[in-house]
Design a protein around this motif. Structure first.
Motif: not given
Length: 515
Positions: A25-26, A30-34, A47, A445
């Motif tokens: 998660k950045c 706040n964007k994740s790699n989900e 990343w 978050g």
């Protein structure tokens, strides 16, 4: 492979610290790699993870107020870890103009709206991947006459010259073109993939101009300063180390042929190029060398090298420099670093925009709760009324600051080595011991951020600056997060997120007491 074996292997990898499909998660956007797509690396960059800091590379480059103050080996490709932490914490107080979520770090160079890097891609914003890495929203994006023409009369039968598929619909934010010749178009996604693969060797598809390498960066395309992908493949030049020697003499005397290379018929390479060779016996016999010369070490030179050497000798004799002449070289050194240099100018958010999460917002919100505690319990000289007057004066002076002219990067960050910022144990003992002097806090978050003053009563100026602490939401030490609980927190070295020299209200207090 048996299922039990696979399970055991996964368990061993997890125990050793190598996690399979680890969730990232950045810390900035706040964007994740989900739900990560295969093209996400083209849009957001790779990343980057170092010392509990996890970010997209493009978030580092495009965060407007994040300065690059280190070399290519410092922090994360020139961005110091403490600067990244500081910008990540600041971004959690800004709301994106598009999605209204926190974590916005990109500011439009003209209108000053703030947004996520990913939201900018979805809303036709333009990014410049060079110089100061400025960004523009769709309404502020600079348009020259050619772009205005494309908007007014978009081509109806345009073909991407990379994937050869039709460009339909033709939208300016989804295509790229060579500004050097303007002879064709390509999908922006195709161009991003081509630029990442080409690196140094990127040239215009249509006219082969070298200026395309820098100009395409103004069309939201990242071009790395590194070798091309095909140059960095394992064993890319292995064929250069494999040579097949054979006798190149006009008349080969070896009874077993030109390729025989054993015993007394050993092939000797040219002493200059080593690309051609000869049987030593063939060389001696053809050149009719004397027995004395034949016993000397190999001095074979092929015909090509002999001719080139003779021409060089002739050119040196013709171009003998005079004692007063000045000879200059025109060597071109290619920068082989992988990082992108960034010039940074701090921009303020638009004054009429509510993208900042102010301390006056609803404190019951789970997104951002703010606790502001002045250090009046340690400053008995001033009354609470006077402290409030000072705080009001500080707020008014900040609101009257000009926002139209970019200012230089703020120099309030304490200069400390990036790998070991401070003797944290000493800091905990001297300046961060209970009761803590709270400044503010907020939740974003999966983390709770607490900002406290670094305060040491034994110093002439007790307040040294501020320290931002970061905790997991399920940290049992936080308790009910009341003021009393937070003041008595027992801190660990890993709780320290970043430090700066901003003394907040204490700067005003010093001005008041010195008058």
């Amino acid at each position: 492979m048996h299922r039990a074996t696979v399970t055991l292997l996964q368990h061993c990898l997890n125990e050793s610290g190598i996690y399979l499909n680890k969730m990232l998660k950045c810390d900035i956007c706040n964007k994740s790699n989900e739900d990560e797509d295969e093209d996400d690396a083209l849009l957001y960059g790779e990343w980057m993870v170092k010392q509990k800091v996890t970010v997209h590379y493009y978030c580092l480059l495009l965060s407007t107020n994040l300065a690059q103050r280190g070399g290519d080996s410092s922090g994360i490709l020139g961005f110091l870890l403490r600067d990244i932490r500081q910008e990540a914490a600041a971004a959690q107080k800004r709301k994106c103009a598009f999605c209204r979520e926190q974590g916005a770090s990109v500011i439009c160079f003209k209108c000053r709206i703030v947004f996520h890097m990913s939201c900018g891609l979805e809303n036709r914003c333009i990014y410049h991947f060079r110089d100061d890495f400025r960004s523009y929203c769709e309404s502020c994006a600079p348009l020259d006459e050619y772009k205005k023409q494309l908007l007014a009369n978009p081509p109806k039968t345009a073909i991407c010259d990379i994937c050869f598929n039709p460009i339909s619909p033709f939208l300016l934010h989804t295509v790229t073109y060579g500004d050097c010749c303007r002879k064709g178009f390509a999908h922006r996604t195709c161009m991003r993939r081509y630029a990442l693969a080409s690196g140094y060797y990127l040239r215009c598809l249509w006219c082969r101009s070298k200026s395309f390498h820098d100009n395409i960066r103004l069309q939201s395309v990242f071009v790395p300063d590194r070798d091309a992908t095909w140059e960095r493949q394992p064993n890319a030049y292995s064929e250069l180390h494999n040579r097949r020697m054979r006798c190149e003499q006009t008349e080969c005397l070896c009874p077993k042929g030109r390729d025989f290379n054993r015993n007394t018929w050993t092939i000797q390479p040219c002493i200059l190029c080593a690309a051609t060779g000869t049987h030593y016996k063939c060389y001696v016999g053809t050149a009719r060398l004397s027995r004395t010369t034949a016993k000397e070490p190999n001095n074979f030179k092929c015909n090509t090298c002999t001719e080139v050497e003779a021409k060089l000798q002739q050119s040196k004799q013709k171009q003998v420099p005079s004692p007063n002449s000045n000879w200059e070289t025109a060597d071109k050194n290619i920068d082989s670093s992988y990082y992108m240099p960034k010039n940074c100018y701090e921009l303020t958010v638009a004054a009429d925009d509510d993208s900042l999460v102010h301390s006056g917002e609803d404190s019951s919100s789970t997104e951002a709760s703010v606790v502001t505690v002045l250090g009046s319990q340690r400053m008995t000289v001033l009354s609470c009324d006077k402290l409030n007057d000072i705080a009001m004066g500080q707020a008014q002076s900040q609101s009257q600051m000009p926002t139209s002219t970019p200012t230089s990067v703020e120099q309030t960050v304490i200069e400390l080595p990036d790998t070991q910022p401070i003797a944290t144990q000493q800091l905990l003992i001297s300046c961060l011991k209970p009761p803590l002097l709270l400044r503010e806090s907020f939740t974003n978050g999966s983390y709770f951020y607490l900002i406290v003053y670094e305060y040491n009563e034994q110093l002439a100026n007790p307040c040294r600056g501020s320290c931002t602490l970061r905790f997991a939401l399920d940290d049992k030490r936080l308790g009910d997060r009341s003021t009393q609980t937070l003041e008595q927190l027992q801190l660990l070295e890993t709780d320290i997120w970043y430090r700066d020299s901003d003394r907040g209200i204490y700067d005003k207090i010093d001005q008041y007491t010195n008058k």
